[in-house]
Write an enzyme that holds these catalytic residues in place. Structure first.
Site: not given
Ligand code: ADP
Length: 217
Positions: A14, A87, A126, A161, A172
Site C-alpha cells: 500500500k 482498517r 523492509r 520500524r 499485526r
Molecule cells: P501496515 O499497513 O504495514 O501495518 P501502517 O504504517 O499502516 O502499517 O500502520 C502501522 C500501525 O499504525 C498499525 O499496526 C496500527 O497500530 C496503527 N494504525 C495505522 N492505521 C490505523 C488505523 N486506521 N486504525 C488503527 N490503527 C492504525
C-alpha cells in the site's frame, strides 16, 4: 473532492504504491500509520497513547484514528489517497457518514490482495528512509539501497520500524484477520471497488493503478 482508499494486509505494498501514485496524479497521500508514527516521535498526546500499541502490532482505537482523519479531511481541498485507513468496519462506516455530511465523493477502493506467507519476509526486510519528507521504502531482499543503511534518493538514514519484527508482524496479522473481512465486504459490493493482485512486481501494480485513474478521467 474525492477520497480513494487502498486496502490490504501489512506489507502488501500500500505504502509503496501510494507514494508512486501521488507522484503521477495530483493526490494527497494520507497514511494513518505515518501520521501516528509522527505523533509518536513528537511525543504528542495521541502519540503517547499510540506508541506501545503500535510497537506491539495492535491497532490504535477507532475514535483516535477517526478524529485524526476527519480533522485532516476538513483541511484538505484536493483529492486524497488513504493508505492504512479505514482498517475496521467501524472506521469505514464512520468515514462514509463523514463523507456524506461533507459532500465528499468516495473514489476507488483498491484492494491489494496477497498470500499471507509472502508478507512476513517483505515486512521484516523492509527499511524506510527516516527523513520525513522522503520516506522511501526499501527491501533488503528485493530492493536494497546502493549503500547499506543510506537512502538512495536523499541520503537519509534508513530505519527498521519498531513493528517490522517477526513478533509484531504476527500480531499485526492477527489484528488484520480479525477486522478485514467485514471491512472488505462493506466495500466489495460497491461499483468503485477494484481487486488488485498484489504478488506481482510493483511496476505492474503501479501500471494497473495508473490505468484505473486514466480510465476514470
Ligand atoms: P501496515 O499497513 O504495514 O501495518 P501502517 O504504517 O499502516 O502499517 O500502520 C502501522 C500501525 O499504525 C498499525 O499496526 C496500527 O497500530 C496503527 N494504525 C495505522 N492505521 C490505523 C488505523 N486506521 N486504525 C488503527 N490503527 C492504525
Amino acid at each position: 473532492m474525492k477520497v480513494h482508499i487502498l486496502l490490504g494486509p501489512p506489507g502488501c505494498g500500500k505504502g509503496t504504491q501510494a507514494k508512486r501514485l501521488v507522484e503521477k496524479r495530483s493526490l494527497i497521500h494520507l497514511s494513518t500509520g505515518d501520521i501516528l508514527r509522527d505523533a509518536v516521535s513528537k511525543g504528542t498526546e495521541v502519540g503517547l497513547r499510540a506508541k506501545a500499541l503500535m510497537a506491539s502490532g495492535k491497532l490504535v482505537d477507532d475514535s483516535t484514528v477517526n478524529g485524526i482523519v476527519f480533522a485532516r479531511l476538513q483541511d484538505e481541498t484536493g483529492d486524497v489517497l488513504f493508505d492504512g485507513y479505514p482498517r475496521t468496519l467501524f472506521q469505514a462506516e464512520s468515514l462514509q457518514t463523514f463523507l456524506s455530511s461533507q459532500g465528499i465523493t468516495l473514489g476507488f477502493v483498491m484492494d491489494i490482495e496477497i498470500q499471507e506467507q509472502e508478507l512476513e519476509a517483505r515486512v521484516v526486510n523492509r527499511r524506510v528512509c527516516g527523513n520525513n519528507t522522503c520516506g522511501a521504502i526499501y527491501n533488503l531482499n528485493t530492493k536494497a539501497p546502493r549503500v547499506d543503511g543510506v537512502c538512495d534518493l536523499c541520503g537519509g538514514n534508513l530505519k527498521h520500524r519498531a513493528d517490522d519484527t517477526t513478533e509484531a508482524f504476527r500480531i499485526r496479522m492477527v489484528e488484520f484477520n480479525k477486522t478485514f473481512q467485514p471491512l472488505q465486504a462493506f466495500y466489495k459490493g460497491m461499483s468503485n471497488y477494484r481487486y488488485v493482485e498484489g504478488s506481482r512486481p510493483p511496476d505492474q501494480i503501479h501500471d494497473q493503478l495508473v490505468k484505473l485513474f486514466q480510465e476514470q478521467a
